[in-house]
Design a protein around this motif. Structure first.
Motif, PDB file in Angstrom:
ATOM      1  N   MET A  22      -1.358  -7.117   4.680  1.00 23.20           N
ATOM      2  CA  MET A  22      -1.500  -5.665   4.715  1.00 23.20           C
ATOM      3  C   MET A  22      -2.799  -5.264   5.402  1.00 23.20           C
ATOM      4  N   VAL A  23      -3.897  -5.963   5.100  1.00 23.54           N
ATOM      5  CA  VAL A  23      -5.215  -5.585   5.625  1.00 23.54           C
ATOM      6  C   VAL A  23      -5.422  -6.088   7.050  1.00 23.54           C
ATOM      7  N   PHE A  24      -5.062  -7.371   7.293  1.00 27.06           N
ATOM      8  CA  PHE A  24      -5.398  -8.004   8.577  1.00 27.06           C
ATOM      9  C   PHE A  24      -4.193  -8.189   9.504  1.00 27.06           C
ATOM     10  N   SER A  25      -2.978  -7.916   9.011  1.00 24.77           N
ATOM     11  CA  SER A  25      -1.740  -8.189   9.744  1.00 24.77           C
ATOM     12  C   SER A  25      -1.601  -9.687  10.037  1.00 24.77           C
TER      13      SER A  25
ATOM     14  N   MET B  31       0.842  -1.193   0.000  1.00 21.42           N
ATOM     15  CA  MET B  31       0.000   0.000   0.000  1.00 21.42           C
ATOM     16  C   MET B  31       0.876   1.242   0.000  1.00 21.42           C
ATOM     17  N   LEU B  32       0.422   2.276  -0.698  1.00 20.52           N
ATOM     18  CA  LEU B  32       1.096   3.561  -0.712  1.00 20.52           C
ATOM     19  C   LEU B  32       0.159   4.638  -0.182  1.00 20.52           C
ATOM     20  N   ILE B  33       0.744   5.738   0.288  1.00 19.92           N
ATOM     21  CA  ILE B  33      -0.025   6.919   0.665  1.00 19.92           C
ATOM     22  C   ILE B  33       0.433   8.072  -0.216  1.00 19.92           C
ATOM     23  N   TYR B  34      -0.504   8.641  -0.938  1.00 23.26           N
ATOM     24  CA  TYR B  34      -0.235   9.827  -1.760  1.00 23.26           C
ATOM     25  C   TYR B  34      -0.576  11.029  -0.895  1.00 23.26           C
ATOM     26  N   ASN B  35       0.460  11.735  -0.452  1.00 24.21           N
ATOM     27  CA  ASN B  35       0.292  12.822   0.507  1.00 24.21           C
ATOM     28  C   ASN B  35       0.387  14.179  -0.190  1.00 24.21           C
ATOM     29  N   VAL B  36      -0.619  15.010   0.016  1.00 24.14           N
ATOM     30  CA  VAL B  36      -0.628  16.364  -0.536  1.00 24.14           C
ATOM     31  C   VAL B  36      -0.610  17.345   0.634  1.00 24.14           C
ATOM     32  N   THR B  37       0.454  18.149   0.739  1.00 22.57           N
ATOM     33  CA  THR B  37       0.563  19.167   1.779  1.00 22.57           C
ATOM     34  C   THR B  37       0.271  20.521   1.148  1.00 22.57           C
ATOM     35  N   LEU B  38      -0.602  21.292   1.787  1.00 25.01           N
ATOM     36  CA  LEU B  38      -1.064  22.546   1.194  1.00 25.01           C
ATOM     37  C   LEU B  38      -0.939  23.689   2.186  1.00 25.01           C
TER      38      LEU B  38
ATOM     39  N   VAL C 154     -11.713  -4.336   5.930  1.00 26.76           N
ATOM     40  CA  VAL C 154     -11.967  -4.644   4.520  1.00 26.76           C
ATOM     41  C   VAL C 154     -12.739  -3.501   3.869  1.00 26.76           C
ATOM     42  N   ASP C 155     -13.669  -2.907   4.618  1.00 26.88           N
ATOM     43  CA  ASP C 155     -14.392  -1.734   4.094  1.00 26.88           C
ATOM     44  C   ASP C 155     -13.399  -0.655   3.673  1.00 26.88           C
ATOM     45  N   ALA C 156     -12.410  -0.407   4.523  1.00 31.84           N
ATOM     46  CA  ALA C 156     -11.413   0.625   4.226  1.00 31.84           C
ATOM     47  C   ALA C 156     -10.549   0.217   3.037  1.00 31.84           C
ATOM     48  N   TYR C 157     -10.180  -1.060   2.963  1.00 30.83           N
ATOM     49  CA  TYR C 157      -9.338  -1.533   1.859  1.00 30.83           C
ATOM     50  C   TYR C 157     -10.080  -1.419   0.528  1.00 30.83           C
ATOM     51  N   GLU C 158     -11.316  -1.852   0.487  1.00 30.04           N
ATOM     52  CA  GLU C 158     -12.077  -1.804  -0.768  1.00 30.04           C
ATOM     53  C   GLU C 158     -12.405  -0.365  -1.160  1.00 30.04           C
ATOM     54  N   GLY C 159     -12.592   0.512  -0.178  1.00 26.87           N
ATOM     55  CA  GLY C 159     -12.757   1.934  -0.465  1.00 26.87           C
ATOM     56  C   GLY C 159     -14.103   2.309  -1.041  1.00 26.87           C
ATOM     57  N   GLU C 160     -14.168   3.531  -1.542  1.00 27.20           N
ATOM     58  CA  GLU C 160     -15.418   4.101  -2.023  1.00 27.20           C
ATOM     59  C   GLU C 160     -15.910   3.460  -3.317  1.00 27.20           C
ATOM     60  N   ALA C 161     -15.053   2.739  -4.022  1.00 27.92           N
ATOM     61  CA  ALA C 161     -15.448   2.174  -5.312  1.00 27.92           C
ATOM     62  C   ALA C 161     -16.263   0.895  -5.176  1.00 27.92           C
ATOM     63  N   TYR C 162     -16.246   0.285  -3.991  1.00 28.02           N
ATOM     64  CA  TYR C 162     -16.957  -0.972  -3.776  1.00 28.02           C
ATOM     65  C   TYR C 162     -18.030  -0.805  -2.704  1.00 28.02           C
TER      66      TYR C 162
ATOM     67  N   GLU D 221       5.423   4.910   1.438  1.00 27.63           N
ATOM     68  CA  GLU D 221       5.193   3.473   1.348  1.00 27.63           C
ATOM     69  C   GLU D 221       4.856   2.932   2.734  1.00 27.63           C
ATOM     70  N   VAL D 222       3.732   2.232   2.847  1.00 24.66           N
ATOM     71  CA  VAL D 222       3.327   1.636   4.121  1.00 24.66           C
ATOM     72  C   VAL D 222       4.125   0.357   4.325  1.00 24.66           C
ATOM     73  N   LEU D 223       4.905   0.298   5.407  1.00 26.19           N
ATOM     74  CA  LEU D 223       5.733  -0.873   5.692  1.00 26.19           C
ATOM     75  C   LEU D 223       5.047  -1.847   6.627  1.00 26.19           C
ATOM     76  N   THR D 224       4.484  -1.342   7.717  1.00 28.04           N
ATOM     77  CA  THR D 224       3.779  -2.209   8.663  1.00 28.04           C
ATOM     78  C   THR D 224       2.546  -1.485   9.179  1.00 28.04           C
ATOM     79  N   ILE D 225       1.550  -2.276   9.574  1.00 24.12           N
ATOM     80  CA  ILE D 225       0.355  -1.762  10.240  1.00 24.12           C
ATOM     81  C   ILE D 225       0.124  -2.644  11.461  1.00 24.12           C
ATOM     82  N   ASP D 226       0.267  -2.095  12.652  1.00 23.30           N
ATOM     83  CA  ASP D 226       0.079  -2.853  13.889  1.00 23.30           C
ATOM     84  C   ASP D 226      -1.276  -2.538  14.488  1.00 23.30           C
ATOM     85  N   ARG D 227      -1.964  -3.594  14.920  1.00 22.68           N
ATOM     86  CA  ARG D 227      -3.300  -3.429  15.492  1.00 22.68           C
ATOM     87  C   ARG D 227      -3.423  -4.277  16.753  1.00 22.68           C
ATOM     88  N   PRO D 228      -4.391  -3.954  17.635  1.00 23.48           N
ATOM     89  CA  PRO D 228      -4.627  -4.781  18.819  1.00 23.48           C
ATOM     90  C   PRO D 228      -5.094  -6.178  18.418  1.00 23.48           C
TER      91      PRO D 228
END
Length: 213
Positions: free
Chosen positions: A128-131, A1-8, A183-191, A98-105
């Motif tokens: 990436m989604v569920f760790s 996963m990547l993050i496209y960051n826009v700073t304004l 999964v809702d977040a992974y699939e996003g607004e298109a699904y 670039e997202v390297l790790t995602i830690d969750r409870p």
């Protein structure tokens, strides 16, 4: 996963108008391209010596190919809209993360069934989604078939079929209700998520591309 960051950096004179436009128009238009999973807008909490305020908008995207497709098909058009409305009153610079790790409870008990027919069957995507990777069973969704139309021009979706012999093969996984929101977040607004009954009789959730995307 990547993050496209826009700073304004935004001048005070147009700040209320710009904020309203970002929330009601610009960010929804970026998400409507079908290429991003979600967007997070934040205000940068720092003193601005030259006046004005600074903000960051982070758009999550599945992979490099999808981001490159956004650059090619959508970025120039959307930037021109900003320039036409606000000119030099808004200064933006863009970075890629670039997202390297995602830690969750630790997850709670698994109670939801998820039917997958695409990228969620891949171990890398699951991590990436569920760790973690998932253990699933093969199953089929009857009276459905893979759609000719790809979401965002890249990702598959399925559609109902009048032919009872049509079916979509995939895997069904048991996950927690908490993980279902991931999964809702992974699939996003298109699904969109829909409840269906598989050939095995299991009632599960499946994600379908929204009409028009």
């Amino acid at each position: 996963m990547l993050i496209y960051n826009v700073t304004l950096h935004v001048e005070d004179a147009i700040l209320p108008q710009w904020l309203d436009w970002m929330k009601s128009t610009h960010i929804p238009e970026v998400l409507s391209t079908g290429k991003f999973l979600e967007a997070t807008m934040t205000r940068i909490l720092s003193e601005e010596d030259a006046g004005g305020s600074s903000y960051s908008v982070q758009y999550k995207v599945r992979d490099r190919a999808t981001l490159e497709k956004y650059y090619k098909e959508d970025a120039a058009r959307l930037r021109k809209q900003t320039e036409k409305l606000f000119g030099n009153s808004v200064i933006a610079f863009r970075t890629e993360l670039e997202v390297l790790t995602i830690d969750r409870p630790p997850i709670k008990s698994a109670t939801a069934y998820l039917f997958t027919y695409g990228t969620l069957q891949e171990e890398g995507v699951q991590n990436m989604v569920f760790s973690r990777t998932l253990n699933g069973n093969r199953d089929c969704l009857g009276s459905h078939k893979i759609s000719e139309k790809m979401v965002g021009g890249l990702y598959p979706t399925i559609k109902s079929s009048e032919d009872p012999n049509d079916k979509v093969e995939g895997f069904v996984y048991v996950i927690s209700e908490e993980e279902l929101t991931l999964v809702d977040a992974y699939e996003g607004e298109a699904y969109e998520r829909k409840s269906i009954t598989l050939e095995s009789g299991v009632k599960a959730w499946v994600y379908l591309g929204k009409p028009g995307i």
